[in-house]
Design an enzyme around this catalytic site. Structure first.
Site, PDB file in Angstrom:
ATOM      1  CE  LYS A  10      11.880  24.747  53.615  1.00  0.00           C
ATOM      2  NZ  LYS A  10      12.355  23.656  52.743  1.00  0.00           N
TER       3      LYS A  10
ATOM      4  CB  SER B 195       9.236  23.315  50.330  1.00  0.00           C
ATOM      5  OG  SER B 195      10.289  22.715  51.168  1.00  0.00           O
TER       6      SER B 195
ATOM      7  CB  SER C  73      12.689  21.749  49.082  1.00  0.00           C
ATOM      8  OG  SER C  73      11.407  21.162  49.379  1.00  0.00           O
TER       9      SER C  73
END
Ligand SMILES: *[C@@H]1O[C@H](CO)[C@@H](O)[C@H](O)[C@H]1NC(C)=O
Ligand SMILES: *[C@@H]1O[C@H](CO)[C@@H](O)[C@H](O)[C@H]1NC(C)=O
Ligand SMILES: *[C@@H]1O[C@H](CO)[C@@H](O)[C@H](O)[C@H]1NC(C)=O
Ligand SMILES: *[C@@H]1O[C@H](CO)[C@@H](O)[C@H](O)[C@H]1NC(C)=O
Ligand SMILES: *[C@@H]1O[C@H](CO)[C@@H](O)[C@H](O)[C@H]1NC(C)=O
Ligand SMILES: *[C@@H]1O[C@H](CO)[C@@H](O)[C@H](O)[C@H]1NC(C)=O
Length: 517
Positions: free
Chosen positions: A116, A196, A220
């Protein structure tokens, strides 16, 4: 951070789906070099076996993923950057394997991983949380988890897209959009992938990489894992280092694997847990790490004797006749058949308050913690165009087109910037959160001697978030519109061994994941 979207959001655009199917006439690279080994859907164990049997090299594996990224990413937008050194790292891994170098027997040796974009790497890749504000920033070192991945011999394939700033720029904005990454798409429907850690989930789901890392503050990892039919582990806060991760809150942030199978996720977890002197929380949490690691809990009979709690209200309020109701009743039956004891019709005290981040105090605490920890992160960068949250707000205002500031808000940045440390309101909020956790989840788990709480999709995320508790999401089905959904097993701090037994037992009993195409 959180996403408060209902399970059913699916913006299936048949036009784009057709487009995607046209571009993907099926993978041309199923079999490598005339052998019957297929990279698509291959688990870490399969890849290691193929390496060993000389059916596959890390270079071939990386070349495969780079081809798939260039083919699929223009639509799915799961990847922000690929590592210009990935092929070099692959060649190095192949050489080490051939030379039987120390470390080349490690599970993740030669395996490509996607990070990420809030996880720092000290290499040619940018670390930007998806924002143009951080392009050109120079991090002091690899994130703690990246140091561990490199030590394990993993190949850093690139950076995954995300909800910009881990979806803490605006609570109202899109869950899987960032200025640099664009709008991430669910590979099953081309609709909402959730966030996310959207790119991490999209990319493993669509076979653009072997395994990935995401981060969670509230939902997330669990949410995008659920939406993309992959496995997400949200570890106990502190089990994995947050050093070098663009933060929201040191109290709630955690780094965890997102993979296609429970065993892959556990192998990645084994590689990234442990003490990092740049994150003191890892010292306290290290007592949870079992001798011999987490792999020993991948037991097919893992459900036997496990006590699983079910809180119907509000988590299973689907209505009795609905598809989701029937699906989860079937799952409960499977869990029982595999030897679990279901403790049904339980309640969590103050659950409505816990699930409302305004009422619980979670938002109050996070806004203040965000400003403090983001300013500290930016301050430690070796070089950066922005040094404070105020600089980021100014950058956004100065580049309204780039950051789509007129259509996508930055109200959480503005609210966070207006805070002034941990004052009276924040202390009250923090004490609320501990009390809510103590009287709610902790009491439920201890009073009923539960090993895990079972919930659908990501609905439990705030319960786990505010106490730093772990959870594992496993694919549980596809709704009537084809949108995947997961089942989440959540537990008390340090309960990863039990959660892994339960999650693996469920996965092996159901094997619900199907590749998107
Ligand atoms: C490939 O074929 C061989 C020989 O038929 C078989 O033993 C092996 O299990 C197959 N491998 C896979 C991954 O299907
Ligand atoms: C990092 O960002 C800069 C500026 O956009 C870009 O030129 C560079 O290619 C990026 N690095 C990688 C590895 O993509
Ligand atoms: C960790 O704790 C030690 C001792 O309390 C302290 O000196 C140090 O600054 C802390 N490190 C970090 C990264 O917080
Ligand atoms: C579902 O069934 C239970 C038990 O039969 C009943 O108590 C409940 O009211 C029903 N709920 C709905 C939404 O129909
Ligand atoms: C929480 O409060 C903020 C303002 O403080 C408001 O904008 C937001 O809509 C509220 N959210 C909920 C779910 O009530
Ligand atoms: C703490 O919780 C109470 C209700 O239990 C609520 O009235 C109060 O606003 C909360 N305080 C904060 C700072 O969130």
């Amino acid at each position: 951070m959180a996403c408060s979207s209902p399970l059913s959001i699916s913006l299936l655009s048949s036009l784009t789906l057709i487009l995607l199917l046209k571009i993907s006439p099926g993978c041309r690279c199923h079999s490598i070099m005339g052998h019957n080994f297929s990279i698509k859907e291959a688990a870490v164990h399969d890849l290691q076996l193929a390496f060993k049997q000389n059916k596959l090299t890390s270079r071939q594996l990386v070349e495969f993923y780079l081809r798939e990224i260039s083919r699929l990413n223009p639509i799915l937008k799961g990847v922000i950057e690929v590592n210009p050194d990935a092929l070099y790292q692959a060649d190095k891994a192949d050489y080490e394997r051939e030379a039987k170098a120390p470390g080349s027997q490690s599970r993740l040796h030669g395996i490509p991983v996607l990070l990420k974009d809030n996880i720092a790497t000290k290499d040619k890749l940018n670390t930007t949380a998806g924002s143009f504000a951080l392009v050109g920033s120079v991090v002091p070192r690899d994130a703690g988890v990246v140091t561990k991945l490199r030590k394990a011999g993993a190949i850093i394939l690139g950076k995954a897209s995300l909800g910009e700033w881990s979806h803490f720029r605006t609570a109202r904005g899109p869950l899987a959009w960032s200025a640099r990454g664009g709008q991430g798409k669910n590979p099953y429907t081309l609709g909402e992938p959730c966030g996310s850690s959207s790119g991490s989930s999209i990319s493993v789901a669509a076979n653009m990489v072997a395994v990935s890392l995401g981060t969670e503050t509230d939902g997330s990892i669990i949410c995008p894992a659920s939406f993309n039919a992959v496995v997400g582990i949200k570890p106990t806060v502190g089990l994995t280092s947050r050093a070098g991760v663009i933060p929201i809150s040191p109290r709630q942030d955690t780094v965890g694997p997102i993979c296609r199978t429970v065993s892959d996720a556990v192998y990645v977890l084994d590689a990234i847990v442990g003490i990092d002197n740049n994150d003191n929380a890892t010292i306290r949490a290290s007592r949870y790490i079992p001798n011999g690691g987490y792999g020993q809990f991948l037991k097919v009979a893992g459900l036997r004797g496990k006590r699983l709690g079910i809180v119907r209200n509000p988590f299973f309020n689907f209505g009795n006749k609905t598809f989701l109701h029937q699906t989860f009743e079937r799952h409960f039956k499977t869990l029982r058949q595999r030897g679990a004891i279901l403790v049904d019709h339980l309640e969590i005290a103050n659950i409505k308050t816990i699930l409302d981040y305004n009422l619980s105090g979670e938002e109050t605490a996070l806004l203040s913690e965000f400003k403090i920890s983001l300013n500290a992160y930016l301050n430690k960068l070796v070089a950066s165009p922005v040094r404070t949250m105020a600089d980021v707000i100014a950058f956004n205002n100065k580049n309204p087109e780039l950051e789509m500031i007129k259509t996508i808000d930055q109200e959480q940045f503005l609210s966070a910037e207006a805070t002034n440390g941990i004052g009276k309101a924040e202390k009250a909020a923090l004490s609320n959160l501990s009390k809510l956790s103590r009287d709610g989840f902790v009491k439920l788990m201890t009073k009923n001697k539960l090993d895990a709480l079972v919930t659908p999709d990501f609905s439990v995320s705030s319960v786990l978030a505010i106490g730093g508790f772990p959870g594992i999401s496993v694919p549980a089905g596809y709704d009537t519109k084809g949108v995947p959904f997961g089942i989440c097993f959540g537990g008390l701090r340090g309960s990863e061994p039990e959660l892994i037994e339960i999650a693996y037992g469920f996965e092996q009993a159901t094997k619900i994941r199907k590749p998107p195409f």
